[in-house]
Design an enzyme around this catalytic site. Structure first.
Site, PDB file in Angstrom:
ATOM      1  N   TYR A 113       0.964  -1.044  -0.113  1.00 30.50           N
ATOM      2  CA  TYR A 113       0.073   0.150  -0.071  1.00 30.50           C
ATOM      3  C   TYR A 113       0.800   1.467  -0.108  1.00 30.50           C
ATOM      4  CZ  TYR A 113      -3.815   3.249   0.848  1.00 30.50           C
ATOM      5  OH  TYR A 113      -4.613   4.456   0.949  1.00 30.50           O
ATOM      6  N   PHE A 172      -7.114  22.492 -23.871  1.00 33.56           N
ATOM      7  CA  PHE A 172      -7.655  20.952 -23.766  1.00 33.56           C
ATOM      8  C   PHE A 172      -8.957  20.634 -23.083  1.00 33.56           C
ATOM      9  CE2 PHE A 172      -7.712  16.411 -22.914  1.00 33.56           C
ATOM     10  CZ  PHE A 172      -7.533  16.164 -24.581  1.00 33.56           C
ATOM     11  N   THR A 173      -9.765  19.883 -23.782  1.00 38.37           N
ATOM     12  CA  THR A 173     -11.080  19.594 -23.078  1.00 38.37           C
ATOM     13  C   THR A 173     -10.975  19.430 -21.479  1.00 38.37           C
ATOM     14  OG1 THR A 173     -10.849  17.416 -23.612  1.00 38.37           O
ATOM     15  CG2 THR A 173     -12.150  18.681 -25.082  1.00 38.37           C
ATOM     16  N   ASP A 175       1.776  21.018 -20.002  1.00 43.06           N
ATOM     17  CA  ASP A 175       0.975  19.841 -20.130  1.00 43.06           C
ATOM     18  C   ASP A 175       2.055  18.682 -20.905  1.00 43.06           C
ATOM     19  OD1 ASP A 175      -0.339  17.486 -21.542  1.00 43.06           O
ATOM     20  OD2 ASP A 175      -2.098  18.606 -21.043  1.00 43.06           O
ATOM     21  N   LYS A 195      -0.006   8.413 -22.908  1.00 44.80           N
ATOM     22  CA  LYS A 195       0.604   8.563 -24.220  1.00 44.80           C
ATOM     23  C   LYS A 195       1.814   8.513 -24.475  1.00 44.80           C
ATOM     24  CE  LYS A 195      -3.603  11.187 -23.956  1.00 44.80           C
ATOM     25  NZ  LYS A 195      -4.417  11.382 -22.701  1.00 44.80           N
ATOM     26  N   ARG A 210     -13.056  16.541 -33.650  1.00 43.40           N
ATOM     27  CA  ARG A 210     -12.498  17.498 -32.532  1.00 43.40           C
ATOM     28  C   ARG A 210     -12.958  18.752 -33.352  1.00 43.40           C
ATOM     29  NH1 ARG A 210     -10.041  15.529 -27.789  1.00 43.40           N
ATOM     30  NH2 ARG A 210     -12.410  15.507 -27.537  1.00 43.40           N
ATOM     31  N   PHE A 233     -18.746  15.748 -25.862  1.00 39.33           N
ATOM     32  CA  PHE A 233     -18.395  14.985 -26.857  1.00 39.33           C
ATOM     33  C   PHE A 233     -18.384  13.481 -26.468  1.00 39.33           C
ATOM     34  CE2 PHE A 233     -13.985  14.421 -25.351  1.00 39.33           C
ATOM     35  CZ  PHE A 233     -13.879  15.337 -24.608  1.00 39.33           C
TER      36      PHE A 233
END
Ligand code: F0G
Length: 465
Positions: A80, A132-133, A223, A266, A390, A457
């Site tokens: 943990y 960005f969303t 980001d 990513k 997009r 979306f």
């Protein structure tokens, strides 16, 4: 008798890996796809993946892991607290990104949530190189307002500017002058810029952003979701950077920022995970305390030990020059094929995806009939290739007025997972895009029949007009 073809005057290159395990995909009939897209409300997010042939919805969490990463999964320390895999991950982030402190999260938006809660006060303004969303939504939920300071070329699909992700420095200076530095908790620097078409930021621009914000005592948070891809474009395009290892460029880029949010799904080549990183110890203490409330203890943040091990190993693989060249090379292969056929796409071709210019392709449809949404559906109907809207659907509504936001870019994203598909798959995709393009004239628009409140979306439903 046929003459033999001339001998090649160039040499091909191929991916620096070979296939060890395969995953079958299903070919469907036109009738099956017709039923599936209706059932999904003409939204490719609502399709079952069993009904998809080539899945280019996203590069997020869809990468193929290496044998070393899979071996690492067996070395998960599921304690943990204080899992050894967490320390491997921390070491990898320190070595390749250079930040001092990391807070693990279940994925990128977990890091965005923590960062927004710590730094943003109601009434604050967060300048960034295009929204960005999920990033913008977390800024808004914390009481902030996002302001776009990307260069104007980013909004023009045809502009071939080599660094369309760059910050408009004069625009940023104006935002600082207008609101005052005390209302700006940080500048959000995306590298690469997803919504602009996977477009990079130059080192020179990042240095200038650093200089300008430092004068006013404003932080820069990156980001870093696709920062390795950004570093590759710098190596390829920025004067003086050729021949430098991507890893060195990445580390220099990060050194121009105070920290980052990261979706490990990513660049880092894993199926789940993320982190928030920073150099400021006080900020780290606040973040590592808050992460306990929303994600998990500060040494796992919602990830299993095995997932952290896979990500630590994925980070090392992701910064290798031969990996990143093959990854972006595949995206460019698809993109240049479409450009060669005169199909409107965002130029230059981005790092993780080829973006079809739905506004140009369906130039008979007004934007509030959702041309990109329809184009993605038509592509699926034609071949079972799944892409993503997009455009106006992704942009959502203005929280102040409740009206649609009308972005200048109305795009369909063909997103290429890392190390998953072959060149033959790319050929099939390109031919399907060509077929849909040739039938563009009479395609009807859509109307939205169900609209969720947040990030619409993902779950909105449509009907053809
Ligand atoms: N930032 C960028 C630039 C992203 O592209 C994403 C995710 C996130 C943050 C959020 O990370 O999904 O791990 O919570 N982009 C995915 C996509 C969903 O398909 O582009 P997450």
């Amino acid at each position: 008798m046929n003459q033999p073809a001339p001998l090649p005057d160039r040499r091909s290159w191929a991916e620096p890996w070979k296939v060890k395990v395969v995953e079958p995909v299903r070919l469907t009939t036109r009738e099956q796809r017709d039923a599936a897209i209706r059932e999904a409300g003409w939204n490719t997010f609502l399709l079952r993946s069993d009904d998809v042939y080539i899945d280019l919805l996203t590069d997020s969490g869809t990468s193929a892991m290496s044998d070393s990463q899979w071996a690492g999964m067996m070395l998960g320390d599921e304690a943990y607290a204080g899992s050894r895999n967490f320390y491997h991950l921390w070491d990898a982030v320190r070595e390749y990104y250079g930040y001092q402190y990391i807070v693990p999260t279940h994925q990128g938006r977990g890091a965005e949530h923590i960062l927004s809660r710590i730094l943003i006060k109601p009434g604050d303004v967060i300048p960034g190189n295009m929204y960005f969303t999920t990033t913008r939504l977390h800024q808004e939920l914390a009481g902030g307002t996002f302001v776009d300071v990307i260069i104007p070329e980013a909004h023009d699909p045809a502009s071939e500017h080599p660094f369309k992700g760059n910050v408009d420095l004069e625009g940023l200076a104006r935002v600082i002058a207008e609101h005052g530095p005390e209302r700006i908790p940080y500048v959000c620097l995306h590298a690469t810029v997803n919504m602009a078409g996977g477009q990079p930021v130059s080192l020179e621009n990042a240095r200038a952003v650093r200089e300008l914000t430092a004068k006013h005592g404003i932080r820069v948070f990156m980001d870093a979701t696709r920062a390795v891809e950004n570093a590759y474009f710098i190596q390829q395009r920025e004067p003086g950077q050729q021949g430098r290892p991507v890893a060195a460029i990445l580390k220099e880029f990060c050194s121009l920022t105070d920290g980052c949010t990261m979706s490990g799904k990513k660049d880092p080549l894993v199926n789940i995970g993320g982190w928030l990183a920073m150099n400021d110890e006080t900020l780290y203490e606040e973040a590592s305390n808050l992460v306990v409330v929303f994600e998990g203890l500060h040494t796992y943040g919602g990830m299993a030990g095995r997932d952290m091990e896979a990500m630590a190993r994925g980070i090392v693989e992701s910064v290798q020059d031969d990996h990143i060249r093959a990854r972006i090379g595949q995206v460019e292969y698809l993109g240049h094929k479409l450009i060669g056929w005169g199909i409107p796409v965002v130029k230059p071709i981005g790092g993780h995806a080829v973006y079809l210019d739905a506004r140009a392709i369906y130039d008979h449809l007004p934007q509030d009939q959702f041309p990109a949404q329809m184009l993605a559906a038509q592509l699926y109907l034609d071949s079972g290739v799944r892409a993503m809207e997009r455009g106006i659907v992704s942009a959502g509504r203005d929280p102040a007025t409740g009206d649609h936001r009308y972005p200048r870019l109305e795009l369909v994203r063909l997103t290429i997972p890392r190390r998953v598909y072959t060149q033959a798959h790319m050929d099939v995709v390109a031919e399907s895009v060509a077929a849909v393009y040739s039938q563009r004239a009479n395609t009807p628009g859509l109307r939205m029949v169900h609209e969720p409140k947040y990030l619409r979306f993902f779950q909105a439903r449509f009907e053809p007009l």
